[in-house]
Design a protein around this motif. Structure first.
Motif, PDB file in Angstrom:
ATOM      1  N   ARG A   1      -5.956  31.476  30.841  1.00  0.00           N
ATOM      2  CA  ARG A   1      -5.899  32.688  29.791  1.00  0.00           C
ATOM      3  C   ARG A   1      -6.858  32.867  28.774  1.00  0.00           C
ATOM      4  NH1 ARG A   1      -1.829  33.673  27.507  1.00  0.00           N
ATOM      5  NH2 ARG A   1      -0.695  31.659  27.398  1.00  0.00           N
TER       6      ARG A   1
ATOM      7  N   GLU B   1       2.375  27.264  26.043  1.00  0.00           N
ATOM      8  CA  GLU B   1       1.868  28.502  26.337  1.00  0.00           C
ATOM      9  C   GLU B   1       0.834  29.070  25.122  1.00  0.00           C
ATOM     10  OE1 GLU B   1       1.814  30.252  29.161  1.00  0.00           O
ATOM     11  OE2 GLU B   1       2.535  28.360  29.511  1.00  0.00           O
ATOM     12  N   ARG B   2       1.128  28.447  23.835  1.00  0.00           N
ATOM     13  CA  ARG B   2       0.230  29.293  22.677  1.00  0.00           C
ATOM     14  C   ARG B   2      -0.573  27.980  22.124  1.00  0.00           C
ATOM     15  NH1 ARG B   2       2.230  33.951  20.427  1.00  0.00           N
ATOM     16  NH2 ARG B   2       2.949  35.482  22.075  1.00  0.00           N
TER      17      ARG B   2
ATOM     18  N   ASP C   1      -2.997  33.982  20.406  1.00  0.00           N
ATOM     19  CA  ASP C   1      -2.146  35.116  20.320  1.00  0.00           C
ATOM     20  C   ASP C   1      -1.644  35.605  21.687  1.00  0.00           C
ATOM     21  OD1 ASP C   1      -4.124  36.775  21.231  1.00  0.00           O
ATOM     22  OD2 ASP C   1      -4.775  37.705  19.492  1.00  0.00           O
ATOM     23  N   GLU C   2      -0.921  36.678  21.733  1.00  0.00           N
ATOM     24  CA  GLU C   2      -0.451  37.177  22.813  1.00  0.00           C
ATOM     25  C   GLU C   2      -1.482  37.577  23.952  1.00  0.00           C
ATOM     26  OE1 GLU C   2       2.270  40.284  22.123  1.00  0.00           O
ATOM     27  OE2 GLU C   2       3.679  38.934  21.373  1.00  0.00           O
ATOM     28  N   GLN C   3      -2.809  37.904  23.353  1.00  0.00           N
ATOM     29  CA  GLN C   3      -3.940  38.334  24.571  1.00  0.00           C
ATOM     30  C   GLN C   3      -4.711  36.975  24.771  1.00  0.00           C
ATOM     31  OE1 GLN C   3      -3.212  40.536  21.396  1.00  0.00           O
ATOM     32  NE2 GLN C   3      -1.812  41.135  23.043  1.00  0.00           N
ATOM     33  N   ALA C   4      -4.343  35.689  24.295  1.00  0.00           N
ATOM     34  CA  ALA C   4      -5.076  34.540  24.639  1.00  0.00           C
ATOM     35  C   ALA C   4      -6.169  34.401  23.846  1.00  0.00           C
ATOM     36  CB  ALA C   4      -5.242  34.342  26.074  1.00  0.00           C
TER      37      ALA C   4
END
Length: 250
Positions: free
Chosen positions: A38, A155-156, A176-179
């Motif tokens: 990602r 995941e982060r 962040d949430e947008q990788a």
């Protein structure tokens, strides 16, 4: 030939070697941990040339006793080194560089009077860590085909091991949430307290903005310094930067 002995032109040719004509295909990320895929997909657009070096332009402030403005140009090739040339407060100019296992700092007042000159094993080891940290600005150079080894904590949080002249560095990215990276941390060799005793210290780059240049989405602004993740982080901060241009060497 060492970096200290290389003329500026030879150093630039060493750093600016082209990687060939290949372009990025997300399929080459198959088999990597999902958070790593990602991140690399977010950082590199499909069809982007696979550069291993880039020319950057930046501005910001640097702490030399007090905060002073600077403008700089950098030729960065994470697997080979870098040459960062800057002008600080309009009166101090010079460069930091690393190549062929050698690091060098050479700064002058009004282009004439020496302000700081340093080289040697400690400077080289510290500069190699800097190259590893700044690899986030040339994400194509972080593809496994160029020797980077990736792993994921969760995941982060992901980690990349890069090697330059036999020196390996592990660099941790928080996403962040947008990788996109928001924090980049590594153990870097240095003497941040100026005691004359060098050692490993946490070094970090806090990302405050992102920017896209020619298919690469990279940290566009942030602040860097020693003692990342400790109560001395603010004391160790010495560099605040905004990237104004990035041109991959293709």
């Amino acid at each position: 030939m060492s970096a200290a002995a290389m003329p500026a032109g030879a150093l630039e040719r060493h750093l600016a070697r082209r990687a060939g004509s290949a372009v990025f295909d997300p399929a080459e990320l198959d088999g990597l941990p999902d958070p790593v895929r990602r991140y690399l997909r977010a950082a590199i657009g499909p069809g982007t040339p696979l550069a291993t070096a880039a020319v950057l332009r930046m501005r910001g402030t640097i702490k030399l006793g007090r905060w002073l403005p600077f403008r700089a140009t950098e030729l960065l090739a994470p697997q080979r080194g870098f040459r960062w040339s800057a002008r600080v407060a309009g009166v101090v100019s010079g460069s930091d560089s690393y190549a062929a296992g050698q690091g060098r700092m050479d700064w002058r007042l009004l282009g004439v009077f020496p302000v700081m000159r340093a080289d040697g094993r400690d400077v080289a080891r510290s500069a190699a860590g800097r190259a590893a940290a700044e690899a986030c600005w040339v994400p194509t150079a972080l593809l496994p085909r160029f020797g980077s080894r990736w792993s994921a904590v969760d995941e982060r949080h992901i980690r990349v091991r890069t090697t330059i002249d036999g020196i390996s560095c592990d660099v941790d990215y928080t996403l962040d949430e947008q990788a996109r990276p928001t924090r980049i941390v590594l153990d870097r060799w240095g003497d941040p307290d100026g005691t004359g005793t060098w050692g490993w210290h946490p070094f970090g780059f806090e990302v405050t903005a992102h920017a896209t240049f020619g298919g690469l989405t990279v940290p566009g602004a942030g602040r860097a310094g020693w003692f990342a993740g400790t109560e001395r982080r603010k004391q160790g901060e010495f560099f605040r930067v905004t990237l104004t241009a990035l041109r991959p060497v293709t």
